[in-house]
Design an enzyme around this catalytic site. Structure first.
Site: not given
Ligand code: HEM
Ligand SMILES: *[C@@H]1O[C@H](CO)[C@@H](O)[C@H](O)[C@H]1NC(C)=O
Length: 345
Positions: A211, A84, A80, A112
């Protein structure tokens, strides 16, 4: 005879390197680490550190291995982090800069704050690389390498990773707030947000497959459980059993930092289960669910094809990661190679 062969080899190497640096002056940067070379071609390419820091990937992988063994989720956090970084003034490690006199850190943006993780692992990789190859490997490349390594160590695909990014001397808090789509985005918002970065609908769907690992905080999906459309009703697209389970970790009031896996079936394994869950109404975020219900273009068709064919998903994810990693890199004379990823030199 042996000496003769050796001399010929040296001569060939000299010729090859002269040719390379004449044709592609950008390659010179890879040789001297911090060298200054003229020329106009400064693309990224996988062999960038072949001579200046051949151990770079081994060092990255050995730190990752230990970090992920301690805590599997860190792989998700590092993936992630790259996303970002790249969505805010390009893949330039702007996201790693701490607050200072000259810098307003992106770490405090809405997407963030209390959320982005993995900075200590990046610091550890950087420290090891500074020992092995001082002032050579950029923080932006470290983030890209850590993202790839994290996917590989979680069971996902690998890919040839173009390198040679340099680090920014600036950060953009406002860019971080406006460029990273919120979890309650509509599919139209998501498409527009990715399009601004030069990414298309295939990239949007395949990269959403990120995800398949990691977790989200209750505050990012609470709206779906209690008040999806301002009518005090839950999001009816949520599968019932899943919905009741989520309510138990995410109450109407409080519990904002409670976490739930984005792919509850296999939260630490990089696979195509995420897409299978989305098809069943078990995507965690609105931004996951709208890939099914948004009904725009071929988005649903893509979700189905990745749910059916994990190899297809892996192949497309790898391609889209390279594309995302190529968003507006600093190269050539631009930017710098930071000594400490949290501070400009
Ligand atoms: C399409 C639009 C996207 C949205 C709206 C989005 C939104 C989010 C949100 C809200 C979270 C949780 C954050 C939290 O609870 O603090 C998250 C976690 C995550 N996102 Fe996304 N995301 C998107 C795209 C992506 C992309 C493109 C990737 C990587 C290729 C990605 C990888 C991840 C990962 C791996 C997590 C888990 C992080 C952790 O466990 O620390 N996301 N995302
Ligand atoms: C998304 O959430 C934000 C912050 O809670 C809110 O201001 C906005 O209205 C929501 N957008 C939609 C489409 O629900």
């Amino acid at each position: 005879m042996a000496f003769f062969k050796f001399a010929i080899t040296l001569l060939l190497l000299a010729l090859i390197s002269a040719r390379i640096s004449l044709a592609h002056p950008g390659i010179g940067i890879g040789w001297g680490g911090n060298g200054q070379y003229g020329g106009s071609f400064y693309g990224l390419f996988p062999q960038f550190y072949q001579f200046s820091c051949p151990q770079v990937d081994n060092i990255v992988m050995s730190v990752l291995q230990k970090a992920i063994a301690r805590q599997p989720r860190i792989a998700a956090s590092l993936l992630r982090l790259h996303f970002h970084d790249c969505f805010v003034q390009g893949c330039d490690a702007s996201v790693l800069l701490d607050d200072s006199a000259a810098i307003v850190s992106e770490k405090n943006s809405v997407p963030n704050r209390n959320s982005l993780r993995g900075f200590e692992v990046i610091d550890e990789i950087k420290a090891k690389l500074e020992e092995a190859c001082p002032q050579t490997v950029s923080c932006a490349d470290i983030v890209a390498l850590a993202a790839r390594g994290s996917v590989v160590l979680s069971g996902g695909p690998s890919w040839e990773l173009p390198l040679g990014r340099r680090d920014s001397r600036t950060a953009s808090l406002s860019g971080s707030n406006s460029n990273i789509p919120p979890p309650n985005s509509t599919v139209q918002n998501l498409i527009a947000s990715f399009k601004r970065q030069g990414l298309n609908e295939v990239d949007l769907v395949s990269l959403s497959g990120g995800h398949t690992i990691g977790v989200a905080r209750c505050v990012t999906f609470k709206q779906r459980l209690y008040n999806q459309n301002g009518n005090n009703q839950p999001d009816e697209t949520l599968e019932r059993t899943y919905y009741f389970g989520l309510k138990s970790v995410c109450p109407r009031t409080g519990g904002d930092n409670n976490i739930s896996p984005l792919d509850f079936a296999s939260p630490a394994k990089f696979d195509n289960t995420y897409f299978k869950l989305v098809l069943l109404g078990k995507g965690l975020l609105t931004s996951d669910e709208v890939l099914l219900t948004g009904d725009v273009g071929n988005i649903v068709q893509l979700v189905k094809s990745y749910a059916e064919d994990d190899e297809l998903f892996f192949k497309q994810f790898a391609q889209s990661m390279v594309k995302m990693g190529n968003i507006s890199p600093l190269t050539g004379f631009n930017g710098e190679v930071r000594k400490n990823c949290r501070l400009v030199n």
